[in-house]
Every structure is written in structure tokens, then in C-alpha cells.
Design a protein around this motif. Structure first.
Motif, short mmCIF file in Angstrom:
data_model
loop_
_atom_site.label_atom_id
_atom_site.label_comp_id
_atom_site.label_asym_id
_atom_site.label_seq_id
_atom_site.Cartn_x
_atom_site.Cartn_y
_atom_site.Cartn_z
N UNK A 162 0.84 -1.20 0.00
CA UNK A 162 0.00 0.00 0.00
C UNK A 162 0.88 1.25 0.00
N UNK A 163 1.63 1.44 -1.07
CA UNK A 163 2.50 2.62 -1.21
C UNK A 163 1.63 3.88 -1.25
N UNK A 164 1.94 4.94 -0.49
CA UNK A 164 3.12 5.09 0.38
C UNK A 164 2.81 4.87 1.87
N UNK A 165 1.73 4.15 2.18
CA UNK A 165 1.36 3.97 3.58
C UNK A 165 2.10 2.82 4.25
N UNK A 166 2.16 1.67 3.58
CA UNK A 166 2.91 0.54 4.12
C UNK A 166 3.34 -0.34 2.96
N UNK A 167 4.64 -0.56 2.85
CA UNK A 167 5.15 -1.34 1.72
C UNK A 167 6.54 -1.86 2.07
N UNK A 168 6.93 -2.93 1.38
CA UNK A 168 8.24 -3.51 1.60
C UNK A 168 9.26 -2.78 0.75
N UNK A 169 10.32 -2.33 1.38
CA UNK A 169 11.38 -1.59 0.71
C UNK A 169 12.72 -2.13 1.18
N UNK A 170 13.45 -2.74 0.27
CA UNK A 170 14.76 -3.32 0.59
C UNK A 170 14.67 -4.24 1.82
N UNK A 171 13.73 -5.18 1.75
CA UNK A 171 13.56 -6.22 2.78
C UNK A 171 13.12 -5.70 4.14
N UNK A 172 12.62 -4.48 4.19
CA UNK A 172 12.05 -3.97 5.44
C UNK A 172 10.75 -3.24 5.11
N UNK A 173 9.93 -3.04 6.12
CA UNK A 173 8.63 -2.39 5.92
C UNK A 173 8.78 -0.89 6.15
N UNK A 174 8.17 -0.09 5.27
CA UNK A 174 8.30 1.36 5.35
C UNK A 174 6.96 2.00 5.00
N UNK A 175 6.88 3.32 5.21
CA UNK A 175 5.69 4.06 4.81
C UNK A 175 5.15 4.98 5.89
N UNK A 176 4.15 5.75 5.51
CA UNK A 176 3.49 6.69 6.42
C UNK A 176 2.95 5.97 7.66
N UNK A 177 2.18 4.90 7.44
CA UNK A 177 1.59 4.19 8.57
C UNK A 177 2.64 3.54 9.46
N UNK A 178 3.74 3.12 8.86
CA UNK A 178 4.81 2.51 9.64
C UNK A 178 5.45 3.55 10.55
N UNK A 179 5.73 4.73 10.00
CA UNK A 179 6.28 5.82 10.83
C UNK A 179 5.30 6.23 11.92
N UNK A 180 4.01 6.27 11.56
CA UNK A 180 3.00 6.66 12.55
C UNK A 180 2.94 5.64 13.68
N UNK A 181 2.91 4.35 13.35
CA UNK A 181 2.83 3.36 14.42
C UNK A 181 4.06 3.40 15.31
N UNK A 182 5.24 3.58 14.73
CA UNK A 182 6.46 3.66 15.54
C UNK A 182 6.37 4.82 16.52
N UNK A 183 5.80 5.95 16.06
CA UNK A 183 5.65 7.12 16.94
C UNK A 183 4.65 6.82 18.05
N UNK A 184 3.54 6.14 17.70
CA UNK A 184 2.55 5.77 18.71
C UNK A 184 3.16 4.81 19.73
N UNK A 185 3.88 3.82 19.25
CA UNK A 185 4.50 2.84 20.14
C UNK A 185 5.51 3.49 21.06
N UNK A 186 6.25 4.45 20.55
CA UNK A 186 7.21 5.17 21.38
C UNK A 186 6.50 5.97 22.47
N UNK A 187 5.41 6.63 22.09
CA UNK A 187 4.64 7.44 23.03
C UNK A 187 3.96 6.57 24.09
#
Length: 240
Positions: A26-51
Motif C-alpha cells: 500500500x504505497x506510500x502507507x505501508x510497503x516492503x522496501x529493501x527487505x524492510x517495511x516502510x511508509x506513512x503508517x509505519x512511521x506513525x505506528x512507531x511514533x505511537x509505540x514510542x509514546x
């Protein structure tokens, strides 16, 4: 394609140890990039998890499998440009909205006869299986033929090879494709259809909603949500 394994007993877990289901295409929200997951939603979840001080693992999969994974208990949270439905699936709940969206039409650049949904009578459109675009097409475009694709990239290719006349799908993903991979070959036409909001899905029995909603509100107030939007969509993107 898995970056996380399901827990052996998904119904008895520590509330801060989560399997997070997300789509891999689901580019650019969640997608595999160079064997890892990336995207808007991935960054958002990481920020939520950190908080919220969550530990987690991503479980990339086909979009249509996210809700079943949550209902089976093989995942605990789902984030991947998921539209909050009017009827919540049994056993699940959704966060407050974090992204304003809707549906748009994508056509070939050379196409001049299709400028909106009224021009689709007798035409064939591509939709991604298991998404709101399918429901909208069947309910609102009865004179249009619908071709279903498991991967949105396959729908884009069908359009480029003139196998379908248009693609109907989530507006931000269509707009991103039109100015990136599809630049010069496709264009977005017509108005925003079926306005909707993206939200985070989760198992209701885990009681995660208050914590996730509070984290989202903090990210809105401190500017993190805006910065994530700007990274992936630029300054014009709006948030709920």
C-alpha cells in the motif's frame, strides 16, 4: 512474507507486546522496501509505540487478510490505510481517525472521454480486492464492469496495458502513484468520492483503544503527526 511470528496463545498476552498487521503493497502507507517495511503508517505506528511504550513486531501481509488476522488473534493491531467501517466487525474496535481520505479515479494520460464517474457507463474499472473501492463500485456504478485485483500494482499495470479503462482506489495512493511511478503515463480525474477516514484497527478484548487514542492526540498536539504527513505527502496534506 513475514517480519513477525504470531504468538502461540494470542488471547493471553501482555498488553504491551503486540503483533501489528500491515499490508506490504500500500504505497506510500505501508510497503516492503529493501527487505524492510516502510511508509506513512509505519512511521506513525512507531511514533505511537514510542509514546505509549509498546513493544511490537510488524506482520506484513495481504490487505484483505488484516481483519481476519485480528479476528483470529494472530495479530493484535492493524494499521494500513484502513477505512473505519460504519459497521465494526465483531470483536474489533477502531482508534480515532488519523487521515482524511476517499476514492479517486485514475486513467491513462491519453484518456479524454473519462473525466469522472458519470463517464464510466459500459467501461471496465479495476479495484483492489477487499477494499472500500469494490463496495462503492458495486453500489454506485451499476453500469460499469468491475475487475478485481489482489495487488494494486497489478491494477495499475492493467490500466497501462489497456486491459481496463480506469482504476478506482484510495485517493492518496492514486495521487502518489500519478506523480511518482506513473508520472507522464496516468492522471487522476474527477472529484473525491466516498469521503472516509483511516483509523487503526485492534482487538477489543485487549483494551488498547484509550492508550492509542491518547498517543494519537499527543502526536497531533506536538506536531509529530504533521511532520509524518509532510515527509510522505508534502505540506498540502490535511489531517483530521
Amino acid at each position: 512474507m513475514l517480519f513477525a511470528a504470531a504468538f502461540a496463545s494470542p488471547h493471553v498476552i501482555h498488553a504491551q507486546s503486540l503483533v501489528v498487521a500491515t499490508a506490504y503493497d500500500m504505497v506510500p502507507f505501508s510497503f516492503v522496501q529493501r527487505d524492510s517495511i516502510a511508509g506513512y503508517d509505519i512511521d506513525l505506528w512507531k511514533a505511537i509505540a514510542n509514546e505509549a511504550d509498546f513493544s511490537f513486531q510488524f506482520l506484513p501481509q495481504d490487505f484483505s487478510g488484516i481483519m481476519p488476522s485480528l479476528q483470529r488473534g494472530t495479530a493484535h493491531v492493524g494499521i494500513s490505510s484502513i477505512t473505519r467501517p460504519s459497521k465494526i466487525p465483531q470483536g474489533l474496535e477502531f482508534s480515532t481517525p488519523y487521515y482524511e481520505s476517499g476514492l479517486r479515479l485514475l486513467v491513462r494520460t491519453s484518456e479524454t472521454a473519462i473525466t469522472g464517474p458519470d463517464d464510466l457507463k459500459g467501461r471496465t474499472i479495476a479495484c483492489k480486492l477487499g477494499t472500500t473501492s469494490v463496495t462503492y463500485a458495486y453500489r454506485n456504478l451499476p453500469a460499469t464492469m468491475v475487475s478485481l485485483f489482489r495487488e494494486i500494482e497489478d491494477a495499475f499495470q492493467a490500466l497501462l496495458f489497456q486491459q481496463v479503462d480506469a482504476v478506482l482506489f484510495d485517493a492518496p495512493i492514486m495521487e502518489h502513484y500519478a506523480v511518482q511511478e506513473g508520472k507522464g503515463r496516468v492522471k487522476v480525474v474527477g472529484p473525491l468520492l466516498n469521503p472516509q477516514h483511516y483509523a487503526i484497527a485492534m482487538r477489543k478484548d485487549l483494551g488498547l483503544k484509550p492508550t492509542i487514542d491518547a498517543a494519537l492526540e499527543t502526536l497531533r498536539k506536538n506536531g509529530t503527526l504533521r511532520r509524518i504527513h509532510t515527509t510522505w505527502f508534502g505540506e498540502k496534506t490535511t489531517t483530521p
